[in-house]
Write a protein that holds these residues in place. Structure first.
Motif, short mmCIF file in Angstrom:
data_model
loop_
_atom_site.label_atom_id
_atom_site.label_comp_id
_atom_site.label_asym_id
_atom_site.label_seq_id
_atom_site.Cartn_x
_atom_site.Cartn_y
_atom_site.Cartn_z
N PRO A 47 -41.19 -9.86 71.90
CA PRO A 47 -40.24 -8.89 71.20
C PRO A 47 -38.95 -9.61 70.50
O PRO A 47 -38.33 -9.32 69.43
CB PRO A 47 -39.58 -8.02 72.31
N ASN A 77 -48.60 -3.82 73.64
CA ASN A 77 -47.36 -3.97 72.80
C ASN A 77 -47.57 -4.57 71.49
O ASN A 77 -46.62 -4.68 70.65
CB ASN A 77 -46.42 -4.96 73.69
N HIS A 79 -48.85 -2.90 69.23
CA HIS A 79 -48.59 -1.85 68.04
C HIS A 79 -47.37 -1.82 67.94
O HIS A 79 -47.02 -1.21 66.73
CB HIS A 79 -49.24 -0.62 69.10
N ASP A 80 -46.35 -2.46 68.66
CA ASP A 80 -44.94 -2.53 68.37
C ASP A 80 -44.68 -3.26 67.03
O ASP A 80 -43.49 -3.36 66.59
CB ASP A 80 -43.98 -2.82 69.56
#
Length: 139
Positions: A47, A77, A79-80
């Motif tokens: 992230p 994650n 897909h984030d």
């Protein structure tokens, strides 16, 4: 083994990840999963710049599936990392067939390069504030 940082992912209409956009270019998801399985390249993502997790290639009946999890949940994650882009499809009359001497692989690489460039432009325009015309530049 080379580490490649994933900036964005591209998905198709069904939500499946079809391409990984890295600082070095665009990689097809099938190629990336084969490279991960062979151990040639290690793809990492996260992230922010401090949290990096490796991307795993999981075998499934429909083919390889790329998976990363940095928040401890059960969801993928990766897909984030896909920008929310609304896709409009228009029907157009068929163009006359032109002799294209490029191979199928070269045409696909050109399409992925254009996709990566359009995603980067979309993200850059959303991060920068609009420029003022009548006032001095903002600090």
């Amino acid at each position: 083994m080379t580490d490649m940082k994933i900036e964005f992912v591209a998905r198709d209409e069904l939500g499946s990840i079809v391409a990984l956009i890295t600082p070095h270019g665009v990689v097809d998801a099938c190629t990336a999963s084969a490279e991960i399985a062979r151990g040639d390249v290690r793809y990492v993502t996260g992230p922010d710049s401090f949290v990096r997790v490796p991307v795993r290639a999981i075998s499934d009946t429909g083919g390889a599936y790329l998976y990363a999890n940095w928040d401890g949940s059960r969801r993928n994650n990766l897909h984030d990392l896909a920008p929310v882009v609304r896709v409009f499809r228009f029907s157009a009359p068929a163009a006359e067939a032109a002799e294209d001497t490029r191979s199928f692989r070269d045409r696909g690489a050109g399409r992925f390069a254009r996709l990566a460039q359009s995603i980067r432009m979309l993200v850059r325009t959303r991060q920068r504030p609009a420029l003022c015309v009548d006032c001095p530049p903002c600090a």
